[in-house]
Design a protein around this motif. Structure first.
Motif, PDB file in Angstrom:
ATOM      1  N   ALA A  15       0.833  -1.206   0.000  1.00  0.00           N
ATOM      2  CA  ALA A  15       0.000   0.000   0.000  1.00  0.00           C
ATOM      3  C   ALA A  15       0.867   1.255   0.000  1.00  0.00           C
ATOM      4  CB  ALA A  15      -0.931  -0.004   1.213  1.00  0.00           C
TER       5      ALA A  15
ATOM      6  N   LEU B  49       0.948   4.140  -2.766  1.00  0.00           N
ATOM      7  CA  LEU B  49       0.817   5.544  -2.377  1.00  0.00           C
ATOM      8  C   LEU B  49       1.950   6.377  -2.984  1.00  0.00           C
ATOM      9  CD1 LEU B  49      -0.530   7.775  -0.648  1.00  0.00           C
ATOM     10  CD2 LEU B  49       0.978   7.059   1.204  1.00  0.00           C
TER      11      LEU B  49
ATOM     12  N   LEU C 102      -4.973   4.941  -5.466  1.00  0.00           N
ATOM     13  CA  LEU C 102      -5.128   5.184  -4.025  1.00  0.00           C
ATOM     14  C   LEU C 102      -6.201   4.268  -3.423  1.00  0.00           C
ATOM     15  CD1 LEU C 102      -4.842   9.077  -3.918  1.00  0.00           C
ATOM     16  CD2 LEU C 102      -3.162   7.398  -3.097  1.00  0.00           C
ATOM     17  N   ALA C 103      -7.273   4.034  -4.162  1.00  0.00           N
ATOM     18  CA  ALA C 103      -8.314   3.118  -3.686  1.00  0.00           C
ATOM     19  C   ALA C 103      -7.761   1.705  -3.556  1.00  0.00           C
ATOM     20  CB  ALA C 103      -9.512   3.146  -4.632  1.00  0.00           C
ATOM     21  N   SER C 104      -6.908   1.328  -4.488  1.00  0.00           N
ATOM     22  CA  SER C 104      -6.273   0.011  -4.435  1.00  0.00           C
ATOM     23  C   SER C 104      -5.406  -0.111  -3.178  1.00  0.00           C
ATOM     24  CB  SER C 104      -5.443  -0.210  -5.694  1.00  0.00           C
ATOM     25  OG  SER C 104      -4.794  -1.446  -5.666  1.00  0.00           O
ATOM     26  N   ALA C 105      -4.658   0.940  -2.867  1.00  0.00           N
ATOM     27  CA  ALA C 105      -3.814   0.936  -1.660  1.00  0.00           C
ATOM     28  C   ALA C 105      -4.678   0.808  -0.409  1.00  0.00           C
ATOM     29  CB  ALA C 105      -2.977   2.213  -1.605  1.00  0.00           C
ATOM     30  N   LEU C 106      -5.771   1.546  -0.365  1.00  0.00           N
ATOM     31  CA  LEU C 106      -6.667   1.476   0.791  1.00  0.00           C
ATOM     32  C   LEU C 106      -7.264   0.078   0.935  1.00  0.00           C
ATOM     33  CD1 LEU C 106      -8.141   2.896   3.099  1.00  0.00           C
ATOM     34  CD2 LEU C 106      -9.915   3.532   1.448  1.00  0.00           C
ATOM     35  N   ARG C 107      -7.684  -0.506  -0.171  1.00  0.00           N
ATOM     36  CA  ARG C 107      -8.261  -1.854  -0.119  1.00  0.00           C
ATOM     37  C   ARG C 107      -7.234  -2.890   0.359  1.00  0.00           C
ATOM     38  NH1 ARG C 107     -13.231  -2.799  -1.980  1.00  0.00           N
ATOM     39  NH2 ARG C 107     -12.757  -4.951  -2.529  1.00  0.00           N
TER      40      ARG C 107
ATOM     41  N   VAL D 235      -4.852  -2.361   2.587  1.00  0.00           N
ATOM     42  CA  VAL D 235      -4.750  -2.217   4.042  1.00  0.00           C
ATOM     43  C   VAL D 235      -5.999  -2.765   4.734  1.00  0.00           C
ATOM     44  CG1 VAL D 235      -4.571  -0.541   5.931  1.00  0.00           C
ATOM     45  CG2 VAL D 235      -3.159  -0.282   3.892  1.00  0.00           C
ATOM     46  N   LEU D 236      -7.148  -2.606   4.097  1.00  0.00           N
ATOM     47  CA  LEU D 236      -8.409  -3.097   4.670  1.00  0.00           C
ATOM     48  C   LEU D 236      -8.625  -4.585   4.438  1.00  0.00           C
ATOM     49  CD1 LEU D 236     -10.762  -0.125   3.732  1.00  0.00           C
ATOM     50  CD2 LEU D 236      -9.679  -0.610   5.946  1.00  0.00           C
TER      51      LEU D 236
ATOM     52  N   ALA E 193      -7.664  -5.981  -4.121  1.00  0.00           N
ATOM     53  CA  ALA E 193      -7.163  -4.734  -4.698  1.00  0.00           C
ATOM     54  C   ALA E 193      -6.567  -4.920  -6.087  1.00  0.00           C
ATOM     55  CB  ALA E 193      -6.105  -4.138  -3.770  1.00  0.00           C
TER      56      ALA E 193
END
Length: 144
Positions: free
Chosen positions: A9, A13, A67-72, A74-75, A79
């Protein structure tokens, strides 16, 4: 495997920031915040003038998807598809921009080819995202 997800992630970023900085300069020029008279900004002005707004919009969407891929990641959600969409959009836009007359005016007649080392790194990150998504979630808490 959360540590690998976090590392990936952070890599995504950093890629988004790297892609976003030139976009910020484009937008600042278009909004009249940069008035190039000399130096690097003056060199870039022909490209900034010639780039259509739709290309900037696609560029922004590709960054946001990255950025959405990075967030996914971490969650602990899938991704890979978002990552692929972002990289394909970014690569396609890069190839389109490199073929323009304004790009050649700014960077010279010899349009640089795509950096194969960069492509290998992007592919490796994709493989690592796929691999980490294949790992079963640990049942007993912890950050392993």
């Amino acid at each position: 495997m959360i540590w690998l997800r976090v590392v990936l992630a952070v890599a995504l970023l950093l890629q988004a920031v790297s892609s976003g900085l030139p976009l910020v300069a484009f937008v600042a020029y278009r909004l009249g915040l940069i008035h190039p008279t000399s130096g690097p900004a003056a060199t870039m002005a022909p490209l900034w003038r010639a780039t259509p707004a739709w290309q900037l919009a696609v560029w922004l969407v590709a960054i946001l998807v990255l950025l959405a891929s990075a967030l996914r990641l971490v969650l602990r959600r899938s991704a890979l598809l978002l990552y692929i969409v972002a990289i394909v959009a970014n690569f396609g836009l890069q190839q389109l921009m490199q073929r323009s007359d304004a790009y050649r005016q700014v960077f010279g007649a010899a349009t640089p080819g795509f950096d194969y080392a960069r492509l290998a790194i992007l592919a490796l990150v994709g493989v690592l995202i796929w691999w980490v998504e294949q790992q079963p979630a640990r049942r007993k808490g912890g950050l392993s």
